[in-house]
Design a protein around this motif. Structure first.
Motif, mmCIF file in Angstrom:
data_model
loop_
_atom_site.group_PDB
_atom_site.id
_atom_site.type_symbol
_atom_site.label_atom_id
_atom_site.label_comp_id
_atom_site.label_asym_id
_atom_site.label_seq_id
_atom_site.Cartn_x
_atom_site.Cartn_y
_atom_site.Cartn_z
ATOM 1 N N SER A 9 71.028 47.623 67.939
ATOM 2 C CA SER A 9 71.829 46.873 66.977
ATOM 3 C C SER A 9 73.221 46.580 67.541
ATOM 4 O O SER A 9 73.779 45.506 67.331
ATOM 5 N N PHE A 10 73.778 47.524 68.292
ATOM 6 C CA PHE A 10 75.082 47.327 68.924
ATOM 7 C C PHE A 10 75.018 46.189 69.945
ATOM 8 O O PHE A 10 75.904 45.328 69.996
ATOM 9 N N LEU A 11 73.964 46.179 70.765
ATOM 10 C CA LEU A 11 73.817 45.114 71.755
ATOM 11 C C LEU A 11 73.620 43.760 71.092
ATOM 12 O O LEU A 11 74.156 42.747 71.571
ATOM 13 N N LEU A 17 78.603 38.235 69.243
ATOM 14 C CA LEU A 17 80.036 38.061 69.463
ATOM 15 C C LEU A 17 80.288 37.188 70.692
ATOM 16 O O LEU A 17 81.132 36.278 70.662
ATOM 17 N N ALA A 18 79.554 37.434 71.769
ATOM 18 C CA ALA A 18 79.718 36.646 72.989
ATOM 19 C C ALA A 18 79.342 35.184 72.753
ATOM 20 O O ALA A 18 80.024 34.275 73.249
ATOM 21 N N MET A 19 78.278 34.956 71.991
ATOM 22 C CA MET A 19 77.878 33.573 71.711
ATOM 23 C C MET A 19 78.929 32.858 70.866
ATOM 24 O O MET A 19 79.261 31.696 71.126
ATOM 25 N N ILE A 20 79.455 33.540 69.857
ATOM 26 C CA ILE A 20 80.498 32.940 69.015
ATOM 27 C C ILE A 20 81.722 32.605 69.859
ATOM 28 O O ILE A 20 82.304 31.527 69.749
ATOM 29 N N PHE A 21 82.110 33.537 70.734
ATOM 30 C CA PHE A 21 83.270 33.296 71.595
ATOM 31 C C PHE A 21 83.019 32.123 72.525
ATOM 32 O O PHE A 21 83.896 31.276 72.742
ATOM 33 N N MET A 22 81.809 32.044 73.086
ATOM 34 C CA MET A 22 81.488 30.956 73.997
ATOM 35 C C MET A 22 81.576 29.602 73.288
ATOM 36 O O MET A 22 82.160 28.651 73.809
ATOM 37 N N ILE A 23 81.032 29.523 72.080
ATOM 38 C CA ILE A 23 81.069 28.267 71.326
ATOM 39 C C ILE A 23 82.513 27.904 70.965
ATOM 40 O O ILE A 23 82.930 26.755 71.120
ATOM 41 N N LEU A 24 83.270 28.898 70.499
ATOM 42 C CA LEU A 24 84.667 28.633 70.148
ATOM 43 C C LEU A 24 85.493 28.238 71.367
ATOM 44 O O LEU A 24 86.406 27.412 71.265
ATOM 45 N N SER A 25 85.178 28.817 72.525
ATOM 46 C CA SER A 25 85.943 28.463 73.724
ATOM 47 C C SER A 25 85.643 27.040 74.174
ATOM 48 O O SER A 25 86.469 26.413 74.836
ATOM 49 N N LEU A 26 84.472 26.525 73.829
ATOM 50 C CA LEU A 26 84.177 25.124 74.127
ATOM 51 C C LEU A 26 84.921 24.187 73.182
ATOM 52 O O LEU A 26 85.362 23.112 73.580
ATOM 53 N N THR A 44 85.077 44.835 67.104
ATOM 54 C CA THR A 44 83.679 44.876 66.678
ATOM 55 C C THR A 44 83.014 46.207 66.984
ATOM 56 O O THR A 44 82.236 46.711 66.168
ATOM 57 N N ALA A 45 83.286 46.784 68.138
ATOM 58 C CA ALA A 45 82.595 48.007 68.546
ATOM 59 C C ALA A 45 82.791 49.161 67.555
ATOM 60 O O ALA A 45 81.800 49.710 67.051
ATOM 61 N N PRO A 46 84.014 49.557 67.230
ATOM 62 C CA PRO A 46 84.139 50.684 66.289
ATOM 63 C C PRO A 46 83.653 50.350 64.878
ATOM 64 O O PRO A 46 83.069 51.207 64.203
ATOM 65 N N ILE A 47 83.866 49.113 64.448
ATOM 66 C CA ILE A 47 83.417 48.733 63.111
ATOM 67 C C ILE A 47 81.898 48.781 63.038
ATOM 68 O O ILE A 47 81.324 49.301 62.075
ATOM 69 N N HIS A 48 81.243 48.266 64.054
ATOM 70 C CA HIS A 48 79.786 48.270 64.059
ATOM 71 C C HIS A 48 79.235 49.696 64.056
ATOM 72 O O HIS A 48 78.336 50.014 63.274
#
Length: 146
Positions: A9-11, A17-26, A44-48
């Motif tokens: 679930s963490f992965l 998160l990486a996909m959201i960042f990638m889309i936002l960076s575009l 995200t890590a501690p909250i998750h």
């Protein structure tokens, strides 16, 4: 088994998160810098992990909404602390108003998401109950014939 479930679930969370960042960076290449990705991972890590164990182990309360409020409060604290550590948090009046609005929107969005998830789960349980009831009727009919 729980460690494996938590890790998976963490992965998944980090991948999303990486996909959201990638889309936002575009979309916003000037705003989205690698430092912001580090901030998102540190939030995200501690909250998750906290929310995973709170919900899986039923920590703090037997009531679901109390656990949800605890997770939301923890999330707000982590977000503010990480923003302060990364230098994004300023203590000016206009910034504090903006942070207050962001926290309010975060809480309202979480309540909406939890509400929708509850509705979906309730609907799925009703469908399962209907299928079980129809199977029970078929089983009873077969028993009556024999």
């Amino acid at each position: 088994m729980m460690f494996k479930k938590c890790f998976r679930s963490f992965l998944e969370s980090m991948g999303m998160l990486a996909m959201i960042f990638m889309i936002l960076s575009l979309i916003l290449p000037d705003v989205m810098q690698i430092r912001f990705l580090y901030l998102l991972v540190c939030i995200t890590a501690p909250i998750h992990l906290f929310s995973f164990f709170v919900f899986q182990l039923n920590l703090f309360s037997d009531r679901l909404w109390i656990r949800r409020v605890i997770v939301m409060a923890f999330s707000v604290c982590v977000m503010l602390a990480m923003n302060m550590l990364f230098g994004y948090l300023r203590f000016a009046a206009d910034s504090l108003i903006l942070y207050g609005v962001e926290v309010l929107l975060f809480v309202l969005l979480n309540i909406f998401v939890y509400y929708v998830a509850d509705k979906i789960e309730r609907r799925n349980l009703e469908l399962i109950n209907q299928k079980l009831a129809s199977r029970n009727e078929v089983m009873q009919d077969e028993e009556m014939r024999q």
